[in-house]
Design a protein around this motif. Sequence first.
Motif, mmCIF file in Angstrom:
data_model
loop_
_atom_site.group_PDB
_atom_site.id
_atom_site.type_symbol
_atom_site.label_atom_id
_atom_site.label_comp_id
_atom_site.label_asym_id
_atom_site.label_seq_id
_atom_site.Cartn_x
_atom_site.Cartn_y
_atom_site.Cartn_z
ATOM 1 N N HIS A 13 0.773 4.162 -3.357
ATOM 2 C CA HIS A 13 1.481 5.309 -2.787
ATOM 3 C C HIS A 13 2.999 5.164 -2.898
ATOM 4 O O HIS A 13 3.492 4.061 -3.177
ATOM 5 C CB HIS A 13 1.110 5.470 -1.319
ATOM 6 C CG HIS A 13 -0.354 5.613 -1.084
ATOM 7 N ND1 HIS A 13 -1.055 6.755 -1.415
ATOM 8 C CD2 HIS A 13 -1.274 4.746 -0.583
ATOM 9 C CE1 HIS A 13 -2.330 6.590 -1.108
ATOM 10 N NE2 HIS A 13 -2.496 5.382 -0.604
ATOM 11 N N HIS B 226 -8.393 9.175 2.273
ATOM 12 C CA HIS B 226 -7.128 9.909 2.419
ATOM 13 C C HIS B 226 -7.298 11.354 2.862
ATOM 14 O O HIS B 226 -8.202 12.043 2.397
ATOM 15 C CB HIS B 226 -6.375 9.893 1.086
ATOM 16 C CG HIS B 226 -5.990 8.528 0.633
ATOM 17 N ND1 HIS B 226 -6.393 8.008 -0.562
ATOM 18 C CD2 HIS B 226 -5.247 7.563 1.243
ATOM 19 C CE1 HIS B 226 -5.911 6.775 -0.669
ATOM 20 N NE2 HIS B 226 -5.221 6.478 0.402
ATOM 21 N N THR C 63 0.794 -1.232 0.000
ATOM 22 C CA THR C 63 0.000 0.000 0.000
ATOM 23 C C THR C 63 0.825 1.280 0.000
ATOM 24 O O THR C 63 0.493 2.240 -0.699
ATOM 25 C CB THR C 63 -0.958 0.000 1.213
ATOM 26 O OG1 THR C 63 -1.618 -1.257 1.293
ATOM 27 C CG2 THR C 63 -1.992 1.103 1.082
ATOM 28 N N HIS D 212 -0.734 4.714 6.366
ATOM 29 C CA HIS D 212 -0.622 6.182 6.312
ATOM 30 C C HIS D 212 -0.203 6.788 7.650
ATOM 31 O O HIS D 212 -0.881 7.654 8.202
ATOM 32 C CB HIS D 212 -1.936 6.797 5.834
ATOM 33 C CG HIS D 212 -2.186 6.523 4.400
ATOM 34 N ND1 HIS D 212 -1.503 7.154 3.390
ATOM 35 C CD2 HIS D 212 -3.007 5.643 3.788
ATOM 36 C CE1 HIS D 212 -1.904 6.692 2.221
ATOM 37 N NE2 HIS D 212 -2.817 5.767 2.426
ATOM 38 N N HIS E 142 -8.578 3.686 7.057
ATOM 39 C CA HIS E 142 -7.393 3.659 6.190
ATOM 40 C C HIS E 142 -6.361 4.722 6.561
ATOM 41 O O HIS E 142 -5.168 4.515 6.375
ATOM 42 C CB HIS E 142 -7.851 3.847 4.743
ATOM 43 C CG HIS E 142 -6.745 3.710 3.742
ATOM 44 N ND1 HIS E 142 -6.106 2.508 3.518
ATOM 45 C CD2 HIS E 142 -6.150 4.617 2.930
ATOM 46 C CE1 HIS E 142 -5.177 2.682 2.592
ATOM 47 N NE2 HIS E 142 -5.167 3.951 2.229
HETATM 48 FE FE LIG Z 1 -3.968 4.902 0.869
#
Ligand SMILES: [Fe+2]
Length: 468
Positions: free
Chosen positions: A461, A281, A121, A166, A217
């Motif tokens: 990403h 996001h 990811t 993240h 997420h």
């Molecule tokens: Fe993401």
Amino acid sequence: MATPLPNHPQLRGNYAPIHFEAECTDLIVEGDLPADLEGSLYRVGPNPKFVPDQGYHWFFGAGMVHAFHFGGGRVNYLNRWARTPKFEAEETAGKPLPMSFITDPDTGAIQSDRRNGLANTHIIWHGNQLLALEEGSHPFSMAPDTLASAGYGHYGADLQDAMTAHPKIDPLTGDLHGFGYMSGAIGSKTMTYHVIGADGVVKRSERFEAPYAAMVHDFAVTRDYVLFPVFPLTFDLDRMSKIGSPFAFDGGAGAFIGVLERDAPVSEVRWIEAPVCFVFHYLNAWNEGQQVTFDAIDFAVAPNFPDPNGNLPGHAEAQGRLTRWLVNVGTGQIDREPLVDVAAEFPRIDDRFAMGRHRHGFLATASQRQRGDGGVFHEITHIDLDSGQQQVWDAGFGSGVSEPVFVERSKKADEGAGWLLATVYEPERHTSSLVVLDAMAVADGPVATVRLDHRVPYGFHGSWRPAG
Ligand SMILES: [Fe+2]
């Protein structure tokens, strides 16, 4: 034996995996490569070597990392699978294997194996480690030059539970802030807040309770607060037999933002009610006293996931828009303002300004979005959030751009003075390129285009690691 790919929309075109690992030295560069670009761009995405006949989902393909090493006026490239235990077991077996789970012998609770994931990811540099991330697992280490897999476990037992793909790195302290969800057991509403120092030593890894079990997420961190927004992409294992997915967007469950002062114990997380929508996001967040501002890609519902009755969202509902959230964490008042009125995703800033007030945002956008276009983004957009002005570079409808990664011209350059690096898939060439854009002159198009002879499949990403 590897076999032909099943007929699946997320295995066609540039979603299809490539079946090799390669090294390319001194790639052909069109235009002028900026002399100050010295370092490595890493990107990661799903690239399964073995695919089940039924039930493939883009989110669950084995991760492959692509590295572009910039130095001495040249660009070298290599790609490697993240050789997780699952990937290596599949290579040995010559076939796809299911995710592995651990069952607690006392409680019967089922937990995913935190050290047997997909590493597909995000990829970041922190604590002297190149870390491939996937939210169901611990970070997976790889060698920054060769991309050789080093594996899980460098945090020892200090990191409990999974970590988001993240995490946020504080540019002032170097601390990494992250979280995990469904901690302890599949379907639990327990979350975990992690802080890892710049030296790679775990400072905090503490559990707290969310309102319900959901896929979470990303999150938001300011100088003074950590925010855990939880939207109702809820989890219920019983749904598997009814609608084929344990996750469904259940608007009736409400939405909530967990608010924690940065140094407070997790027992002080407070939940404030939020508008029902969905966010994958966040661009960035900052606060002035109790007034928190963050920019997010808002969706009406969770794209690509069913509702509790098994119905998938309509086309319009599945498009995200950059939106400013104004959240008073004292009163719970939340207001939202639209910022960019085209389909957008993969928001990035100049990371030196993370957790403080940011002026510039960079996005993948699709002003020509059409039903059936595969959700591909064909533009890179810069928005100056002080003036509202936007600049757009259009790679051409049908082409697909990645998330734009920002690289500053120098450590002391003004916010936004630097370059955007993105891969672009061009269908007529059936190859990908790496483009370098001047972040303050996006509409001028690439200053340099680095050519590959193959595709970089659509991924998620990436990050820049400066040389030296
Ligand atoms: Fe993401």
